[in-house]
Design a protein around this motif. Structure first.
Motif, PDB file in Angstrom:
ATOM      1  N   GLU A  27      42.274  21.427 -87.431  1.00 36.00           N
ATOM      2  CA  GLU A  27      41.404  22.587 -87.283  1.00 36.00           C
ATOM      3  C   GLU A  27      41.908  23.424 -86.110  1.00 36.00           C
ATOM      4  O   GLU A  27      42.480  22.884 -85.154  1.00 36.00           O
ATOM      5  CB  GLU A  27      39.975  22.098 -87.009  1.00 36.00           C
ATOM      6  N   LEU A  29      40.985  24.199 -83.227  1.00 38.29           N
ATOM      7  CA  LEU A  29      39.960  23.682 -82.309  1.00 38.29           C
ATOM      8  C   LEU A  29      40.711  23.027 -81.167  1.00 38.29           C
ATOM      9  O   LEU A  29      41.557  22.155 -81.409  1.00 38.29           O
ATOM     10  CB  LEU A  29      39.131  22.631 -83.051  1.00 38.29           C
ATOM     11  N   GLY A  71      36.639  22.806 -91.038  1.00 38.90           N
ATOM     12  CA  GLY A  71      35.841  22.753 -89.848  1.00 38.90           C
ATOM     13  C   GLY A  71      35.020  24.028 -89.588  1.00 38.90           C
ATOM     14  O   GLY A  71      35.030  25.024 -90.325  1.00 38.90           O
ATOM     15  N   ASN A  72      34.241  23.871 -88.539  1.00 39.60           N
ATOM     16  CA  ASN A  72      33.358  24.963 -88.137  1.00 39.60           C
ATOM     17  C   ASN A  72      34.128  26.267 -87.931  1.00 39.60           C
ATOM     18  O   ASN A  72      33.595  27.359 -88.134  1.00 39.60           O
ATOM     19  CB  ASN A  72      32.620  24.583 -86.852  1.00 39.60           C
ATOM     20  N   TRP A 178      24.309  24.645 -86.759  1.00 43.42           N
ATOM     21  CA  TRP A 178      25.360  25.084 -85.834  1.00 43.42           C
ATOM     22  C   TRP A 178      26.415  25.943 -86.535  1.00 43.42           C
ATOM     23  O   TRP A 178      27.212  26.602 -85.878  1.00 43.42           O
ATOM     24  CB  TRP A 178      26.069  23.874 -85.199  1.00 43.42           C
ATOM     25  N   HIS A 242      30.638  14.131 -94.865  1.00 45.16           N
ATOM     26  CA  HIS A 242      31.144  14.043 -93.496  1.00 45.16           C
ATOM     27  C   HIS A 242      30.353  12.971 -92.764  1.00 45.16           C
ATOM     28  O   HIS A 242      29.122  12.908 -92.912  1.00 45.16           O
ATOM     29  CB  HIS A 242      30.958  15.372 -92.741  1.00 45.16           C
ATOM     30  N   TYR A 244      30.443  10.728 -88.814  1.00 46.34           N
ATOM     31  CA  TYR A 244      31.058  10.274 -87.563  1.00 46.34           C
ATOM     32  C   TYR A 244      30.204   9.132 -87.017  1.00 46.34           C
ATOM     33  O   TYR A 244      28.977   9.182 -87.079  1.00 46.34           O
ATOM     34  CB  TYR A 244      31.112  11.423 -86.551  1.00 46.34           C
ATOM     35  N   GLU A 305      28.518  22.565 -78.955  1.00 47.12           N
ATOM     36  CA  GLU A 305      29.326  23.793 -79.018  1.00 47.12           C
ATOM     37  C   GLU A 305      28.753  24.905 -78.158  1.00 47.12           C
ATOM     38  O   GLU A 305      29.488  25.624 -77.476  1.00 47.12           O
ATOM     39  CB  GLU A 305      29.440  24.339 -80.459  1.00 47.12           C
ATOM     40  N   ILE A 318      36.843  17.990 -77.071  1.00 44.79           N
ATOM     41  CA  ILE A 318      36.639  16.704 -77.776  1.00 44.79           C
ATOM     42  C   ILE A 318      37.930  15.902 -77.985  1.00 44.79           C
ATOM     43  O   ILE A 318      38.288  15.540 -79.086  1.00 44.79           O
ATOM     44  CB  ILE A 318      35.805  16.830 -79.077  1.00 44.79           C
ATOM     45  N   ALA A 350      39.157  12.821 -89.530  1.00 42.61           N
ATOM     46  CA  ALA A 350      38.974  13.993 -88.671  1.00 42.61           C
ATOM     47  C   ALA A 350      39.062  13.538 -87.213  1.00 42.61           C
ATOM     48  O   ALA A 350      38.210  12.795 -86.780  1.00 42.61           O
ATOM     49  CB  ALA A 350      37.617  14.627 -88.954  1.00 42.61           C
ATOM     50  N   GLN A 351      40.087  13.984 -86.520  1.00 42.29           N
ATOM     51  CA  GLN A 351      41.131  14.879 -87.000  1.00 42.29           C
ATOM     52  C   GLN A 351      42.497  14.217 -86.795  1.00 42.29           C
ATOM     53  O   GLN A 351      42.538  12.998 -86.638  1.00 42.29           O
ATOM     54  CB  GLN A 351      41.032  16.206 -86.279  1.00 42.29           C
ATOM     55  N   ILE A 356      39.674  14.324 -81.421  1.00 40.52           N
ATOM     56  CA  ILE A 356      39.233  13.065 -82.064  1.00 40.52           C
ATOM     57  C   ILE A 356      40.335  12.543 -82.996  1.00 40.52           C
ATOM     58  O   ILE A 356      40.139  12.368 -84.191  1.00 40.52           O
ATOM     59  CB  ILE A 356      37.860  13.209 -82.778  1.00 40.52           C
TER      60      ILE A 356
HETATM   61  O1  LIG Z   1      25.927  16.071 -86.394  1.00 41.31           O
HETATM   62  N1  LIG Z   1      26.310  17.044 -85.692  1.00 41.31           N
HETATM   63  O2  LIG Z   1      25.648  17.453 -84.721  1.00 41.31           O
HETATM   64  C1  LIG Z   1      27.532  17.676 -86.002  1.00 41.31           C
HETATM   65  C2  LIG Z   1      27.939  18.767 -85.265  1.00 41.31           C
HETATM   66  C3  LIG Z   1      29.134  19.376 -85.559  1.00 41.31           C
HETATM   67  C4  LIG Z   1      29.913  18.887 -86.579  1.00 41.31           C
HETATM   68  O3  LIG Z   1      31.068  19.580 -86.833  1.00 41.31           O
HETATM   69  C5  LIG Z   1      32.049  19.084 -87.694  1.00 41.31           C
HETATM   70  O4  LIG Z   1      32.933  18.289 -86.929  1.00 41.31           O
HETATM   71  C6  LIG Z   1      33.868  19.147 -86.344  1.00 41.31           C
HETATM   72  C7  LIG Z   1      34.996  18.348 -85.754  1.00 41.31           C
HETATM   73  O5  LIG Z   1      35.769  17.671 -86.725  1.00 41.31           O
HETATM   74  C8  LIG Z   1      34.210  20.075 -87.479  1.00 41.31           C
HETATM   75  O6  LIG Z   1      34.695  21.330 -87.072  1.00 41.31           O
HETATM   76  C9  LIG Z   1      32.889  20.265 -88.160  1.00 41.31           C
HETATM   77  O7  LIG Z   1      33.034  20.411 -89.541  1.00 41.31           O
HETATM   78  C10 LIG Z   1      29.523  17.803 -87.317  1.00 41.31           C
HETATM   79  C11 LIG Z   1      28.301  17.171 -87.029  1.00 41.31           C
END
Ligand SMILES: O=[N+]([O-])c1ccc(O[C@@H]2O[C@@H](CO)[C@H](O)[C@H]2O)cc1
Length: 509
Positions: A27, A29, A71-72, A178, A242, A244, A305, A318, A350-351, A356
Motif C-alpha cells: 500500500e 502507506l 488499503g485505505n 475510518w 480482513h 488482524y 489514523e 505502523i 498485510a503487508q 506490518i
Molecule cells: O479495526 N480497525 O480499526 C481497522 C482500522 C483500519 C484498518 O485498515 C486496514 O488496514 C490497513 C493496513 O493494512 C489497510 O490500509 C486498511 O485496509 C483495518 C481495521
C-alpha cells in the motif's frame, strides 16, 4: 496415549491450493513503497529505482501475487495523477494516512515491477471519493487494446502491451467509518454493482472482489455481507475478508487461538454468502479473498489514523516488530487458510515491506527478515497441490477472547507427485505428542522446520531479528521430531507454543 490424534489420507481432499493464497499487499502507506520496494538512491536499486535486495527477499518469501495500491489509501486515490512523465506529476495529500504522496510510483511503475518479478498484480479501484467512470477508465488504461482514450494514454506513456490485470477489488473496507467516502451497505452495494458491471463490459475476463467486513467485530458484520451480495451476487467472484490479531495484556492463550477465530470468521462469511445464493436458487458459489490478514498491534500500539500528523518523505507508520510468538501465530493462521482452500482461493498477508511486514528495510541500508517471514516462506514453498481434509482430535482449552479452542491444529497438502506438506501448531505451553493415524508405510517425512515462541520484547533492527531467528527458528532433525511408527501410526513430538512444518511424501495406496 498421545495428546492428539490426526487422521489424514491422500484421498480425503478439501480442495486445490490456489497459489494466490500466498499473496501479499503493498500500500502507499509509510515506507512500504518509498524506501521499501522503491528507493532509487539505494546502492542495490535497479535501473528503475526498485531495490534488488528487497525483490530477492520477496522471491524467497514465495509471494506470487501482490495487492496494490491500498488499503485505505485507495479510497481517495487519483490514479491519473500518477501516470505519465514523472516530472509533471504533482504531490497529493493522502487523507487516509495524512501523508504527502509524491506520485513517483504509480500504476505503470508498480505493474512493470510486478511483471519483472513474476508477481501477479491485484488492483483496487477507488469507490470512496470516486466512482464508476474512474474505475472503468483505470481498467481500460491497464487492460485495453489500442484505439480508445485510456488505452492510448497508456501507450503514449510508453507501454504498448495491455497488462492483463485479472484480479480487481471494488474499493476497500467500505464498511469502516475510518474509510474516506465510507458508505452504508446499500449505498456501497449499488455502487459496487454499477462499477463492477462497467468493468466487466471493459474486460469480461477479470475477477471481481466485493468488499466484505473489515473485521468480524464490525457492528454491521453479517448484515453487510448479506446486503452487499444481494446487489452483486451474480457479478462478483469473491467477497473480501480482513482480520488482524494481536496479543492483549499478556494473554498468550487467546492470542495463540487466533487461528480458531479466523476459522469461525471464514465459516460465517461462507454461510452468509451461501444464504444469499440459496435464496436466489443460484448454483454459483462466491469464494473468499482474504486480502488482509496478519498479526497487527492495532489496538495496543497504533494511535489511529486521525491522530497522525501530516507527514511527508515516507514516514515510519505502523512498523510493527514481530516476535517468535507472533510468528507461531502467523504459521497457525496459515494452517487455517489451508484448511479452507476449497473456499479461499485468494489471500494477502498485510503487508509485505516495512508496514506490518515480514520484510523490513533501512533507507540506504539493509533489508532483513522478520520472524514472521519464516513460517510464511516455508508454507508457500511446501504447501502444493491439494489441501487434505485433515481430522484433528485434540483436547480444547478455554480462552478469554475466543472461547474454547483446540490445543493442536494441523493442515496437510499433497501434490500430484505425492510430495507432502504437513503443518502443525501446538498452542499449549508443554511438549505434546501427536499421532498421525493410519498413515502406515505411505508416509515418509524428510524435512522439518520449527518456530517456537519467545518471551523477550521485540526490538527494531536486523541484529535483533537475527537473534530471534537464531533462538526460535530451526531446521529439525526429523528423527528427533518423530518418536516412532507403530502399527501404521506415526507419532510426532511438538515443542511448547510452536509451529512445525514437515515435507515428505504421502503415496496413494
Ligand atoms: O479495526 N480497525 O480499526 C481497522 C482500522 C483500519 C484498518 O485498515 C486496514 O488496514 C490497513 C493496513 O493494512 C489497510 O490500509 C486498511 O485496509 C483495518 C481495521
Amino acid at each position: 496415549m498421545a495428546d492428539a490424534r490426526i487422521t489424514l489420507h491422500p484421498d480425503f481432499r478439501r480442495g486445490t491450493v490456489d497459489r494466490r493464497l500466498f499473496g501479499s499487499f503493498v500500500e502507499h502507506l509509510g515506507r512500504a513503497v518509498y524506501t521499501g520496494i522503491y528507493e532509487p538512491e539505494h546502492p542495490q536499486a535497479d535501473e528503475h529505482g526498485f531495490r534488488r535486495d528487497v525483490a530477492d527477499l520477496i522471491g524467497e518469501l514465495g509471494v506470487p501475487m501482490v495487492r496494490y495500491p491500498g488499503g485505505n489509501f485507495v479510497s481517495n486515490y487519483v490514479w491519473e495523477d500518477a501516470v505519465g512523465p514523472v516530472e509533471e506529476r504533482k504531490p497529493f495529500l493522502d487523507l487516509a494516512w495524512r501523508t504527502v504522496e509524491p506520485n513517483l510510483v504509480g500504476t505503470d511503475e508498480f505493474l512493470q515491477w510486478a511483471e519483472r518479478e513474476g508477481i501477479e498484480p491485484m488492483m483496487a479501484v477507488n469507490l470512496g471519493t470516486r466512482g464508476v467512470a474512474e474505475a472503468a477508465a483505470l481498467l481500460e488504461y491497464c487492460n485495453g487494446e489500442a484505439g480508445t482514450r485510456w488505452a492510448d494514454l497508456r501507450i503514449a506513456n510508453g507501454r504498448a502491451e495491455p497488462y492483463g490485470v485479472k484480479l480487481w477489488c471494488l474499493g476497500n473496507e467500505m464498511d469502516g467509518p475510518w474509510q474516506i467516502g465510507h458508505k452504508d451497505a446499500h449505498e456501497y452495494g449499488k455502487l459496487a454493482a454499477e462499477a463492477g458491471k462497467a468493468m466487466k463490459l471493459v474486460d469480461p475476463s477479470i475477477e471481481l472482489v466485493v468488499c466484505g467486513s473489515s473485521s468480524m467485530q464490525m457492528p454491521t458484520f453479517g448484515e453487510w455481507e448479506r446486503t452487499v451480495l444481494s446487489y452483486t451476487y451474480d457479478l462478483v467472484d469473491h467477497v473480501s475478508m480482513h482480520a488482524y490479531y494481536e496479543e492483549h495484556d499478556g494473554d498468550r492463550g487467546s492470542f495463540l487461538a487466533s487461528g480458531t477465530a479466523m476459522d469461525r470468521f471464514i465459516d460465517r462469511v461462507v454461510a452468509s454468502a451461501d444464504a444469499v445464493g440459496a435464496e436466489r436458487r443460484s448454483d454459483k458459489k462466491i469464494t473468499i479473498s482474504f486480502d488482509e490478514w496478519n498479526v497487527w498491534y492495532l489496538e495496543t500500539r497504533f494511535p489511529g489514523e486521525s491522530n497522525l500528523p501530516i507527514q511527508r518523505d515516507a514516514p515510519r507508520i505502523i512498523e510493527d516488530v514481530y516476535s517468535g510468538l507472533d510468528a507461531v501465530v502467523v504459521g497457525d493462521l496459515l494452517v487455517t487458510l489451508l484448511n479452507h482452500a476449497d473456499r479461499v482461493p485468494v489471500a494477502a498477508l498485510a503487508q509485505l515491506v516495512n508496514v506490518i511486514a515480514p520484510i523490513m528495510t533501512e533507507p540506504g541500508g539493509e533489508a532483513w527478515r522478520q520472524p514472521t517471514f519464516h513460517p510464511f516462506a516455508t508454507t508457500s514453498r511446501l504447501a502444493r497441490g491439494t489441501a487434505l481434509d485433515v481430522r484433528v482430535d485434540a483436547p480444547t482449552y478455554t480462552t478469554s477472547r475466543h472461547g474454547d479452542a483446540p490445543t493442536v491444529t494441523a493442515a496437510a497438502t499433497v501434490a500430484d507427485d505425492g510430495s507432502l506438506g504437513l503443518f502443525l501448531t501446538n498452542r499449549t505451553d508443554r511438549t505434546v505428542e501427536v499421532d498421525l493415524a493410519h498413515v502406515g508405510a505411505a508416509l515418509t517425512l524428510t524435512e522439518g522446520h520449527r518456530m517456537v515462541a519467545d518471551h523477550e520484547p521485540a526490538e527494531h533492527g536486523p541484529e535483533h531479528a537475527a537473534k530471534v531467528a537464531q533462538a526460535c527458528w530451526s531446521t529439525l532433525d526429523v528423527d528427533d521430531a518423530v518418536i516412532g511408527s507403530v502399527a501404521g501410526t506415526t507419532t510426532l513430538r511438538l515443542a511448547p507454543e510452536s509451529w512445525t512444518a514437515f515435507a515428505g511424501t504421502f503415496a496413494r495406496s
